[in-house]
Design an enzyme around this catalytic site. Structure first.
Site, PDB file in Angstrom:
ATOM      1  N   HIS A   1      -2.827  -3.465  -5.767  1.00 47.48           N
ATOM      2  CA  HIS A   1      -3.176  -2.982  -4.435  1.00 47.48           C
ATOM      3  C   HIS A   1      -4.680  -3.130  -4.173  1.00 47.48           C
ATOM      4  O   HIS A   1      -5.492  -2.422  -4.748  1.00 47.48           O
ATOM      5  CB  HIS A   1      -2.737  -1.509  -4.306  1.00 47.48           C
ATOM      6  CG  HIS A   1      -3.068  -0.909  -2.978  1.00 47.48           C
ATOM      7  ND1 HIS A   1      -3.391   0.425  -2.818  1.00 47.48           N
ATOM      8  CD2 HIS A   1      -3.148  -1.460  -1.742  1.00 47.48           C
ATOM      9  CE1 HIS A   1      -3.649   0.652  -1.535  1.00 47.48           C
ATOM     10  NE2 HIS A   1      -3.509  -0.471  -0.866  1.00 47.48           N
TER      11      HIS A   1
ATOM     12  N   GLU B   1      -5.940  -1.174  -7.409  1.00 48.23           N
ATOM     13  CA  GLU B   1      -4.994  -0.341  -8.158  1.00 48.23           C
ATOM     14  C   GLU B   1      -3.943  -1.239  -8.798  1.00 48.23           C
ATOM     15  O   GLU B   1      -3.315  -2.044  -8.110  1.00 48.23           O
ATOM     16  CB  GLU B   1      -4.307   0.666  -7.222  1.00 48.23           C
ATOM     17  CG  GLU B   1      -5.218   1.766  -6.731  1.00 48.23           C
ATOM     18  CD  GLU B   1      -4.515   2.752  -5.802  1.00 48.23           C
ATOM     19  OE1 GLU B   1      -4.622   3.960  -6.031  1.00 48.23           O
ATOM     20  OE2 GLU B   1      -3.873   2.311  -4.828  1.00 48.23           O
TER      21      GLU B   1
ATOM     22  N   SER C   1       0.832  -1.211   0.000  1.00 44.89           N
ATOM     23  CA  SER C   1       0.000   0.000   0.000  1.00 44.89           C
ATOM     24  C   SER C   1       0.860   1.253   0.000  1.00 44.89           C
ATOM     25  O   SER C   1       0.357   2.350  -0.150  1.00 44.89           O
ATOM     26  CB  SER C   1      -0.934   0.000   1.213  1.00 44.89           C
ATOM     27  OG  SER C   1      -0.177  -0.163   2.388  1.00 44.89           O
TER      28      SER C   1
ATOM     29  N   ASN D   1      -4.347   6.087  -1.510  1.00 45.41           N
ATOM     30  CA  ASN D   1      -3.779   6.451  -0.207  1.00 45.41           C
ATOM     31  C   ASN D   1      -3.163   7.845  -0.238  1.00 45.41           C
ATOM     32  O   ASN D   1      -3.110   8.539   0.767  1.00 45.41           O
ATOM     33  CB  ASN D   1      -2.733   5.423   0.238  1.00 45.41           C
ATOM     34  CG  ASN D   1      -3.409   4.181   0.797  1.00 45.41           C
ATOM     35  OD1 ASN D   1      -4.585   4.216   1.153  1.00 45.41           O
ATOM     36  ND2 ASN D   1      -2.691   3.077   0.853  1.00 45.41           N
TER      37      ASN D   1
END
Length: 706
Positions: free
Chosen positions: A445, A457, A424, A501
């Site tokens: 991800h 992702e 991540s 993120n």
């Protein structure tokens, strides 16, 4: 002359057959230009006196009617045009309902939206027991209400409470549930569907029955107001007044029951027209079009490689979830490797728990459960890895450990096995440095919990001095794999935090700063719930884990600069062993019956909680950080388009869908206004709010993202 989507045929026994088969399309959808075709079919049926019954069925092998074609709504420029569309549908379905003989819908596959409204206008409904058969009115998910009689016919058929539950949630029913509720009269194997429908069509036309139970469930005025009050309360807890369609549905259903069918239909068309022109529906429809377009994309120019087996490294929460979607959704045999037998047991138990839940809800049989469990195996060594086409790595966020995993997989797997890392925060090119075949290394991800969160992702790396970047084949293969797992994949750039993120961190940091300024925890969470996020930022920090936040923060700060500096909350909490939900305490307490704020946190952080800022002020302050960062990501090529950025934010962190995503939302507010607000907040709170170059240029040139 264009071929009609509706064709009639007749049998000697007096049964007429109406086939729906939209030319050159995989799915049957209802389109505005069909009204003339349906009108002529109805005229032909009315002109004959030898018909005893009619069966309406689909010419497609696996769908009845998947709904109305939403593209025709985008063509509407006024409320009146949209109302006229609804009225057209209503008139045609009413004519079908008024035919003097028994009209039966024979349903196999999706029967949704306008498709179910068509079936409701028939006198009886028979459907197949196949897994593909689904019935529902999903219009609310597009910010609309059913506009061809659905809000009026369904409550009269199955009672107000059940009808509201279906229309307000947009949920899709399987055949067994549909027959139990009374939406369908009979469920039969697909092989005899048309025969049974024909037999039903030859019986007398049924009269609509009104049972005592229906009367109690809202057929009488007193019961009705109780049902509506409860439905409204439940809906508002979820939507917080952000979705106008919810109130509209409640209003229109109630109106029709009070004033009769005819007036109810009039009101339905009127309100439908208003909703079509609302910004919320426009935003929700844009998401629908974006996800539909993304289903056709492969993420790269190359053809995906064939995948027959998947392996997973790590039996923790993520590993368990990834193995689950790979086996049960994508249908691959999966091998899990963990350093301990406990890890393997955990992953298998996690899979069993999810499948057992489905079995209890009668979605799958015990045999299916056992069959799916048998496709997942595990061990503490690399047995079976020599057969895996893709290995998904889900171990701790530690670069040395990830390097070891790359080497181990290259030693035990095939030369062309793809190594997909579920990191991540660590850049993929750093992980690929340990690889002999960096072209096989890619980021994949997932978000937790994997079986629920729709986004993934896909992160190709650009290569290092040592070797090449992720190959086009590798990208195409993992995009195809993610789709098979039931995910919506977006391809993002290999920079710290990737996309989701990266836009989440400044938003969360800002919420933490608001907390340190003395605002109460519930006040901050409520502000962003009311703004439209599914959970508040402080609750989210507890859910993700304070320790995870503490680990990602320094990486983002080192790679992306001072605006990612996190306030001093993490260390204080971790010293007190507050990791969030997983340790039973964080900002909230979890060992009590009801989740409640842990007041001792205020003492630990040395603050006196007191409401000073309004909810709106807090929501704007936190979300502006996210919007500015999203624009930066587009500028730096971290995302390929504004569309991908909107889908990523909505599916990855629950950015309010009715706002259409960060980029549509900025277009809606106006880029100049966004820049003005960012400048205002820079003066108030500091340089982290400075508008990025992209937004400044766009404001100057009066540009928009779409």
């Amino acid at each position: 002359m264009t071929q009609s989507a509706f064709s009639l045929s007749y049998k000697d026994n007096g049964v007429a057959w109406l086939k729906i088969d939209v030319p050159n399309e995989k799915m049957n959808t209802l389109q505005a230009e069909f009204s003339e075709q349906i009108t002529s079919v109805l005229a032909e049926l009315k002109a004959r006196s030898d018909i005893k019954g009619l069966v309406v069925y689909s010419g497609k092998p696996d769908n009845f009617v998947a709904g109305a074609d939403i593209r025709m709504l985008s063509a509407c420029e006024t409320v009146q045009e949209a109302q006229a569309l609804a009225k057209k549908g209503q008139v045609l379905f009413s004519q079908l309902e008024q035919l003097p003989f028994h009209v039966v819908a024979a349903i196999h596959g999706p029967c949704l939206g306008g498709g179910l409204e068509l079936a409701l206008a028939c006198h009886s409904r028979v459907c197949s027991d196949g897994d593909k058969t689904r019935l529902g009115l999903p219009e609310v998910q597009l910010g609309l209400l059913p506009g061809s009689g659905g809000t009026q016919r369904l409550p009269r058929l199955i009672g107000v409470a059940n009808a509201l539950d279906m229309i307000l949630s947009g949920k899709q029913l399987r055949a067994k549930k549909a027959v139990k509720l009374g939406v369908i009269d009979q469920v039969v194997p697909e092989s005899i569907l048309l025969n049974v429908a024909e037999q039903v069509a030859l019986t007398a036309k049924p009269s609509r029955k009104s049972s005592m139970q229906n009367w109690a469930l809202g057929g009488n005025p007193l019961g009705r107001s109780v049902v509506f009050d409860q439905a409204a309360k439940k809906a508002h807890e979820k939507t917080r007044g952000n979705y106008p369609a919810v109130d509209a549905i409640l209003e229109v259903v109630k109106y029709g029951l009070q004033h009769g069918m005819e007036k109810g239909l009039e009101q339905e068309a009127k309100v439908f027209g208003e909703l079509v022109m609302s910004p919320e529906s426009a935003a929700l429809r844009s998401i629908f079009f974006a996800t539909t377009a993304m289903k056709k994309e492969t993420g790269s120019e190359a053809e995906p490689l064939t995948v027959e087996r998947v392996a997973v490294l790590g039996g923790g929460l993520m590993g368990g979830g990834i193995s689950h979607v790979s086996a049960t959704k994508a249908g691959y045999p999966v091998r899990i490797k963990d350093i301990s037998n406990d890890g393997i047991q955990n992953a298998l138990a996690y899979n069993f728990k999810l499948l057992e839940k489905k079995r209890k809800r009668k979605i799958i049989s015990k045999a299916t459960l056992q069959k799916q469990m048998l496709t997942i195996t595990g061990g503490t060594d690399f047995t079976g890895f020599n057969q895996a086409d893709v290995v998904v790595e889900a171990v701790f966020e530690d670069l040395a450990l990830k390097h070891q995993m790359v080497k181990d997989v290259e030693e035990h797997a095939k030369p062309n096995t793809i190594f997909a890392t579920n990191t991540s925060s660590l850049p993929i090119n750093q992980i690929a440095q340990a690889a002999e075949h960096p072209e096989n290394v890619v980021g994949l991800h997932y978000f937790s919990p994997v079986e629920k969160m729709p986004l993934v992702e896909v992160i190709p790396h650009q290569g290092t001095e040592m070797g090449s970047g992720t190959s086009e084949e590798t990208i195409a293969t993992v995009v195809a794999l993610a789709k098979k797992q039931g995910k919506t994949p977006i391809v993002v750039g290999d920079k710290a935090g990737f996309y989701v993120n990266r836009i989440l961190a400044p938003y969360m940091n800002e919420a933490a700063r608001v907390l340190l300024s003395g605002e109460p925890i519930e006040h901050i969470d409520t502000a962003l719930l009311n703004f439209g996020f599914p959970v508040g930022p402080i609750t989210l920090l507890d859910e993700v884990g304070v320790d995870v936040g503490a680990k990602i923060s320094p990486i983002l700060l080192a790679e992306l600069g001072d605006r990612f500096e996190a306030p001093d909350v993490f260390d204080l909490l971790l010293k007190d062993d507050r990791k969030g939900r997983k340790s039973g305490k964080g900002f909230y307490r979890y060992n009590t019956k009801k989740k409640e704020v842990d007041k001792s946190v205020y003492k630990l952080l040395e603050i006196e909680p007191k409401i000073k800022e309004s909810e709106t002020e807090i929501a704007v302050r936190c979300s502006l950080m996210m919007l500015n960062e999203a624009a930066r990501c587009l500028d730096e090529g971290v995302i390929r388009s504004a569309r991908d950025g909107d889908i990523g934010a909505i599916f990855g962190i629950g950015f309010p869908p009715f706002l259409g995503g960060p980029f549509r939302y900025m277009d809606h507010i106006g880029i100049t206004r966004v820049v003005d607000m960012l400048n205002e907040y820079t003066d108030k709170y500091g340089d982290r709010f400075k508008p990025c170059e992209r937004l400044l240029d766009m404001a100057k040139e009066e540009k928009t993202f779409y």
